[in-house]
Design an enzyme around this catalytic site. Sequence first.
Site, short mmCIF file in Angstrom:
data_model
loop_
_atom_site.label_atom_id
_atom_site.label_comp_id
_atom_site.label_asym_id
_atom_site.label_seq_id
_atom_site.Cartn_x
_atom_site.Cartn_y
_atom_site.Cartn_z
N LYS A 116 -0.61 -12.49 2.24
CA LYS A 116 0.50 -13.35 1.82
C LYS A 116 0.37 -14.77 2.41
CE LYS A 116 3.00 -9.92 -0.10
NZ LYS A 116 2.23 -8.69 0.12
C1 LIG Z 1 2.05 -7.57 -0.73
C2 LIG Z 1 0.93 -6.66 -0.39
C3 LIG Z 1 0.26 -5.93 -1.38
C4 LIG Z 1 0.68 -5.94 -2.82
O1 LIG Z 1 0.46 -7.19 -3.45
P1 LIG Z 1 1.23 -7.54 -4.80
O2 LIG Z 1 0.90 -8.96 -5.06
O3 LIG Z 1 2.68 -7.32 -4.52
O4 LIG Z 1 0.72 -6.62 -5.84
C5 LIG Z 1 -0.84 -5.17 -0.99
N1 LIG Z 1 -1.22 -5.10 0.30
C6 LIG Z 1 -0.59 -5.77 1.28
C7 LIG Z 1 -1.05 -5.62 2.70
C8 LIG Z 1 0.50 -6.59 0.97
O5 LIG Z 1 1.12 -7.26 1.95
#
Ligand SMILES: *Cc1c(COP(=O)(O)O)cnc(C)c1O
Length: 502
Positions: A116
């Site tokens: 993120k």
């Molecule tokens: C947010 C997240 C995901 C999922 O990603 P999306 O964009 O919501 O599909 C997968 N793995 C981790 C560690 C995340 O923080």
Amino acid sequence: MMYTSTQNNNESVSSAQAIAQGISRDGGLFVPDTFPKYDGVTFETLLKLDYRERAKKILSDYLTDFTAEEIADCVDKAYTAEKFGSDNPAPIVSVDYKNTELNILELWHGPTCAFKDMALQILPHLLTKSLKKTADGKKAVILVATSGDTGKAALEGFKDVENTEIIVFYPSDGVSPMQKHQMNTTGGNNVGVCAIKGNFDDAQTGVKNIFTTDEVIDSLEKNGLMFSSANSINWGRLLPQIVYYVSAYCDMVNAGKIKLGDKINIVVPTGNFGNILAAYFAYSMGMPVNKLICASNSNNVLTDFINSGVYNKNRDFITTVSPSMDILVSSNLERLLYILSGRNDAETKKYMTALKTQGEYAVSENIKNVVTEMFSGGYCSEDETLDTIASLYENSNYLCDTHTAVAVNVYDKYLSETGDNTPAVIASTASPYKFSRAVLSAVEGQEVTDTDEFAIVDRMNDKTGVAIPAPLEATRTMDDRFSDVIDPADMPQYVLSSLGLK
Ligand SMILES: *Cc1c(COP(=O)(O)O)cnc(C)c1O
């Protein structure tokens, strides 16, 4: 370039407006009205650039109402070696696993150790500039619903950013102890963190409702405030994610693993469908892709959708060891449906309304066919997740987190089912230390009963020798600042009183 709402083609706004607003007033999501097309010549140029320069090129093709200087300023502030550990914030690590080369795209070297950060380190810069362009003097209130990683990444990105306030809601029993501790120890004078009694979908629905409740919006407006979103419904979250797929493709070419023009497969551990949608957008721009492999945990609503064309969230919500993917309403799928329907706003709205009222919809034959051609969906159980962590560690000496393990497992099954040996890039979305209990249990082959989070972290470090990321280490001695727990129904009231409006 303009951005249209998935639920109303007449709603057309600039990129700054789309980023400032987060979501369209009609409840739809903003989508660019065209995709820039990159041919071989463009890729030739990109090959020679570093990550930041690639980012500037891609962002400038989408944010046409930003100047080159503004974009450069955002990119240079976001992707520093200081924040990401090196000048390439998204390195590819090659791992030999069961006679296949896995190209693991490590997206978690940022300040909160999850992918993120790739978007949330730049979003505050894009947003403050967007606000200056579109909302003179207004202050943005960022509301976030999080399954764990977005919350901390958004808090880190926005803390003490001028003209912003941020409030994060997370499911009280739906995040890992490390995620909770990271969020509750965030500094800054413009931040709030609150647990809700419910799951991630309850938090996300609560936030979406606040965004479209006139009474709350009006109250903010009267006080010179406006809502914005740091969730992946905001275009400013998705766009920076396109960059790392294009950059990974270039790195694969430069490393001699593929030739320019060769297709790759991309495997993405998926929850809200944001990360994998960014890969689809990179493909839409001309990046050669064979298959996008959508990996889910036991909350396998997307696997079923890709295989049947029916999206049905009427099922038990399962709390798993990969909590950031514990999601039954994958918001960003709406953008894919809009594009695949030929930008049919009425059709998209129909699906979304059915999802809200019946919890289910079936897409047209047309959409279904394109989805099955481009995507492959698979899922893995809890035991398979832990077995994959253990197997990857024992056979390849690579320690991965629970989400990445889901992707590796689903890819492994895809390989045995299809024999498709197109070179694959696997998105690795978090440091194993964010989910230490599960990861250590997998590596030790038995349940870890210790309750002290940092005792587990230390044991994992002793056992594997993998370094503890500095940002996690830094929270070891910090005390929690936040402890509120509320009912989802009280979220609007909570927001208003946090802002001193009621
Ligand atoms: C947010 C997240 C995901 C999922 O990603 P999306 O964009 O919501 O599909 C997968 N793995 C981790 C560690 C995340 O923080």
